[in-house]
Motif scaffolding. Structure first.
Motif, mmCIF file in Angstrom:
data_model
loop_
_atom_site.group_PDB
_atom_site.id
_atom_site.type_symbol
_atom_site.label_atom_id
_atom_site.label_comp_id
_atom_site.label_asym_id
_atom_site.label_seq_id
_atom_site.Cartn_x
_atom_site.Cartn_y
_atom_site.Cartn_z
ATOM 1 N N HIS A 26 0.856 -1.277 -0.256
ATOM 2 C CA HIS A 26 0.126 0.002 0.028
ATOM 3 C C HIS A 26 0.884 1.252 -0.072
ATOM 4 O O HIS A 26 1.989 1.154 0.297
ATOM 5 C CB HIS A 26 -0.926 0.032 1.258
ATOM 6 C CG HIS A 26 -1.995 0.620 1.144
ATOM 7 N ND1 HIS A 26 -2.373 1.357 0.020
ATOM 8 C CD2 HIS A 26 -3.200 0.970 1.823
ATOM 9 C CE1 HIS A 26 -3.658 2.033 0.159
ATOM 10 N NE2 HIS A 26 -4.247 1.677 1.230
ATOM 11 N N VAL A 27 0.301 2.518 -0.178
ATOM 12 C CA VAL A 27 1.124 3.622 -0.104
ATOM 13 C C VAL A 27 0.085 4.664 0.158
ATOM 14 O O VAL A 27 -1.225 4.809 -0.307
ATOM 15 C CB VAL A 27 1.875 4.114 -1.605
ATOM 16 C CG1 VAL A 27 0.717 3.924 -2.731
ATOM 17 C CG2 VAL A 27 2.465 5.444 -1.383
ATOM 18 N N ILE A 28 0.413 5.243 1.433
ATOM 19 C CA ILE A 28 -0.480 6.390 2.054
ATOM 20 C C ILE A 28 0.166 7.707 2.098
ATOM 21 O O ILE A 28 1.235 7.918 2.143
ATOM 22 C CB ILE A 28 -1.028 5.796 3.418
ATOM 23 C CG1 ILE A 28 0.013 5.772 4.511
ATOM 24 C CG2 ILE A 28 -1.925 4.458 3.040
ATOM 25 C CD1 ILE A 28 -0.693 5.539 5.570
ATOM 26 N N ARG A 29 -0.603 8.454 2.675
ATOM 27 C CA ARG A 29 -0.073 9.938 3.086
ATOM 28 C C ARG A 29 -0.704 10.299 4.408
ATOM 29 O O ARG A 29 -1.979 10.193 4.652
ATOM 30 C CB ARG A 29 -0.392 11.126 2.096
ATOM 31 C CG ARG A 29 0.414 12.450 2.852
ATOM 32 C CD ARG A 29 0.077 13.365 1.458
ATOM 33 N NE ARG A 29 -1.177 13.803 1.132
ATOM 34 C CZ ARG A 29 -1.651 14.314 0.075
ATOM 35 N NH1 ARG A 29 -0.635 14.766 -0.702
ATOM 36 N NH2 ARG A 29 -2.861 14.807 -0.144
ATOM 37 N N LEU A 53 4.183 7.208 2.910
ATOM 38 C CA LEU A 53 4.624 5.902 3.254
ATOM 39 C C LEU A 53 4.149 4.673 2.279
ATOM 40 O O LEU A 53 2.983 4.405 2.092
ATOM 41 C CB LEU A 53 4.222 5.630 4.620
ATOM 42 C CG LEU A 53 4.357 6.626 5.671
ATOM 43 C CD1 LEU A 53 3.705 6.447 7.104
ATOM 44 C CD2 LEU A 53 5.973 6.742 6.014
ATOM 45 N N ALA A 54 5.162 3.774 2.141
ATOM 46 C CA ALA A 54 5.166 2.500 1.371
ATOM 47 C C ALA A 54 4.999 1.468 2.483
ATOM 48 O O ALA A 54 5.902 1.503 3.258
ATOM 49 C CB ALA A 54 6.017 2.283 0.436
ATOM 50 N N LEU A 55 3.791 0.860 2.298
ATOM 51 C CA LEU A 55 3.649 -0.282 3.506
ATOM 52 C C LEU A 55 3.540 -1.580 2.960
ATOM 53 O O LEU A 55 3.354 -2.015 2.060
ATOM 54 C CB LEU A 55 2.339 0.201 4.046
ATOM 55 C CG LEU A 55 2.201 1.529 4.431
ATOM 56 C CD1 LEU A 55 0.379 1.714 4.945
ATOM 57 C CD2 LEU A 55 2.661 1.901 5.506
ATOM 58 N N PRO A 82 7.097 0.845 7.861
ATOM 59 C CA PRO A 82 6.834 1.550 6.611
ATOM 60 C C PRO A 82 8.169 2.006 6.225
ATOM 61 O O PRO A 82 9.078 2.373 6.723
ATOM 62 C CB PRO A 82 5.940 2.531 6.870
ATOM 63 C CG PRO A 82 6.131 2.713 8.372
ATOM 64 C CD PRO A 82 6.246 1.515 8.935
ATOM 65 N N TYR A 83 8.122 2.479 4.858
ATOM 66 C CA TYR A 83 9.384 3.366 3.957
ATOM 67 C C TYR A 83 8.854 4.571 3.708
ATOM 68 O O TYR A 83 7.752 4.664 3.089
ATOM 69 C CB TYR A 83 9.939 2.508 2.986
ATOM 70 C CG TYR A 83 11.053 1.698 3.479
ATOM 71 C CD1 TYR A 83 12.302 2.095 3.334
ATOM 72 C CD2 TYR A 83 11.100 0.489 4.262
ATOM 73 C CE1 TYR A 83 13.476 1.334 3.602
ATOM 74 C CE2 TYR A 83 12.313 -0.180 4.523
ATOM 75 C CZ TYR A 83 13.310 0.271 4.212
ATOM 76 O OH TYR A 83 14.465 -0.470 4.829
ATOM 77 N N TYR A 105 10.658 4.242 8.233
ATOM 78 C CA TYR A 105 10.164 5.135 9.367
ATOM 79 C C TYR A 105 9.452 4.512 10.381
ATOM 80 O O TYR A 105 8.649 3.691 10.313
ATOM 81 C CB TYR A 105 8.921 6.028 8.721
ATOM 82 C CG TYR A 105 8.601 7.015 9.341
ATOM 83 C CD1 TYR A 105 9.145 8.169 9.733
ATOM 84 C CD2 TYR A 105 7.169 6.895 9.646
ATOM 85 C CE1 TYR A 105 8.511 9.193 10.666
ATOM 86 C CE2 TYR A 105 6.491 7.902 10.577
ATOM 87 C CZ TYR A 105 7.378 9.062 10.712
ATOM 88 O OH TYR A 105 6.734 10.090 11.662
ATOM 89 N N ASP A 106 9.955 5.055 11.609
ATOM 90 C CA ASP A 106 9.483 3.997 12.739
ATOM 91 C C ASP A 106 8.835 5.124 13.917
ATOM 92 O O ASP A 106 8.609 4.806 15.035
ATOM 93 C CB ASP A 106 10.603 3.584 13.552
ATOM 94 C CG ASP A 106 11.836 4.421 14.011
ATOM 95 O OD1 ASP A 106 11.702 5.398 13.758
ATOM 96 O OD2 ASP A 106 12.729 3.766 14.524
ATOM 97 N N PHE A 107 8.128 6.166 13.204
ATOM 98 C CA PHE A 107 7.659 7.154 14.204
ATOM 99 C C PHE A 107 8.706 7.683 15.421
ATOM 100 O O PHE A 107 8.035 7.911 16.526
ATOM 101 C CB PHE A 107 6.429 6.669 14.806
ATOM 102 C CG PHE A 107 5.340 6.158 13.978
ATOM 103 C CD1 PHE A 107 4.341 7.232 13.408
ATOM 104 C CD2 PHE A 107 5.346 5.165 13.023
ATOM 105 C CE1 PHE A 107 3.140 7.109 12.902
ATOM 106 C CE2 PHE A 107 4.296 5.121 12.059
ATOM 107 C CZ PHE A 107 3.300 5.900 11.753
#
Length: 436
Positions: free
Chosen positions: A109-112, A118-120, A126-127, A139-141
């Motif tokens: 998936h890919v979201i904003r 973020l690619a999931l 995510p990346y 990306y780890d928040f």
């Protein structure tokens, strides 16, 4: 000699990966792109860089994007997500059995959210991507996310919060619920007790509740060691729905038994005025009893409605239609709220369901033309109002793909616009319209 493509159907036809990253400008268009559309249509999917993988779900993630602006198809680009497994072949587990959450294909998936794209994939972190689809990194928040992240987080349209979870395969807790606020800060993390390591691909969100689906597709270490889909159907596991109140995120998760089944993707969920919780889902009667193959023609998903009654502790289960389909979507601004319409990809058609009456309207793309998931692009600010549906459509006759834009309110009509792409877009998973 049998080629890998012949031996593995997920590497043949339009499942086969493409080998190049392209950038093309001023794409040809049939019809007229609405001038209001300004942004990117992005879709993620597996595209193994070495043209070989053990299962469709395993290939390296590739984002395919079309830029629309000023009534023009400004550009197309496709880019691999450069995860650590893509760049240096890093493994999920090291020799000491320690898990590296930065390793995964980021292919689902890919979201904003909160300004980040973020690619999931559900088995790793995510990346983050740039506007031009270059990879920033895992990306780890800010170091707060210590589990994998579902490929199907939900953004609450009222609060802007991002609801997500992670599931484990070899280690407990097998399920952890997380929540990030509208600014993107991870503010809630709590384990949820479940009996075993099930494949929990998606979940449900309403204005007042989070609903987990604990279903009998269970991790199998032997299958994992064999290099195929590491899950199988387990008659002894049972099936249930877990309800957590959003205003008590560390409170009790209340479980409700249902008939055994599997659901990859819910359509939507909402809290009804009578106190029940209503879910529409694409329900498989079972999955992977005999095989981990992604396409099992013995079982297909159809639209069902589940009504959870907290007062009686029961769930009413109703079949809504008999046509097989997948990739259900609503106007994302109605996530967790009652939606009038939902959309499902059914073979060569895209079907628009009127969820109250069950009435359906279909757009058939024609012989040898196959659509993917359709994302909703709104026209105006009113949630549930007019808009367009966008999907990549593969044409087996030309071995090329188009981005097709339909009027969501007149699905049976001819496409509003068809953007002709410079290359084939392999079958993939999920994406979004990311408006400017």
């Amino acid at each position: 000699m049998t080629s890998p493509q012949q031996a593995r159907p997920h590497l043949a036809g339009n499942y086969a990966p493409v080998g190049e990253e392209l950038t093309a400008y001023d794409l040809p268009v049939t019809g007229r792109i609405p001038a209001e559309l300004a942004g990117w249509y992005l879709r993620n999917g597996p595209n193994p860089a070495d043209a070989a993988s053990g299962h469709w779900f395993f290939g390296d993630g590739m984002i395919h994007g079309v830029r629309l602006e000023g009534g023009r198809a400004v550009s197309y680009r496709n880019r691999w997500v450069r995860t650590r497994s893509f760049t240096d072949g890093a493994r999920t587990y090291d020799d000491q059995g320690r898990r590296d959450l930065t390793v995964g294909p980021a292919n689902t998936h890919v979201i904003r959210h909160a300004g980040r794209t973020l690619a999931l994939v559900e088995t790793a972190l995510p990346y983050e991507l740039t506007r031009d689809l270059d990879t920033v990194g895992a990306y780890d928040f800010g170091g707060k996310l210590g589990t994998a992240m579902t490929a199907h987080p939900k953004v609450c349209p009222v609060t802007g919060e991002l609801h997500l979870f992670g599931y484990g395969m070899l280690e407990t807790p097998y399920l952890t619920y997380h929540r990030a606020d509208a600014s993107g800060e991870l503010v809630i993390t709590r384990p949820v007790e479940v009996p075993g390591p099930t494949m929990m691909h998606d979940f449900n969100l309403t204005a007042e509740h989070v609903v987990f689906m604990d279903l009998p597709v269970v991790f199998d270490l032997d299958l994992a060691m064999a290099g195929t889909m590491p899950y199988h159907w387990d008659d002894g596991y049972g099936a249930r729905l877990g309800v957590l109140r959003r205003n008590d995120p560390y409170g009790e998760v209340r479980w409700f038994g249902i008939d055994p089944c599997y659901v990859f993707h819910p359509l939507n969920a909402y809290d009804a005025p009578d106190g029940t919780i209503v879910l529409h889902v694409m329900r498989y009667p079972e999955l992977w009893r005999r095989t981990g193959d992604v396409i099992d023609r013995r079982q297909e998903a159809v639209l069902w409605k589940w009504t959870i009654d907290p007062a009686t502790g029961t769930v009413r289960e109703e079949q809504c239609d008999d046509r097989p389909g997948e990739f259900p979507r609503v106007d994302d601004r109605l996530t967790g709220l009652e939606a009038t319409y939902g959309h499902v990809t059914c073979g060569s058609s895209l079907v628009r369901y009127e969820l109250g009456s069950g009435a359906a309207t279909a757009h058939d793309f024609g012989p040898r033309r196959t659509p993917g998931e359709a994302a909703f692009a709104p026209a105006g600010d009113a949630a549930g109002g007019p808009g367009w549906l966008m999907t990549y459509v593969y044409d087996a006759g030309t071995d090329r793909s188009d981005l097709v834009i339909l009027d969501a309110g007149d699905l049976a009509a001819d496409p509003v616009a068809t953007v002709h792409l410079p290359a084939r877009v392999p079958y993939g998973f999920h994406g979004n319209w990311l408006a400017d």
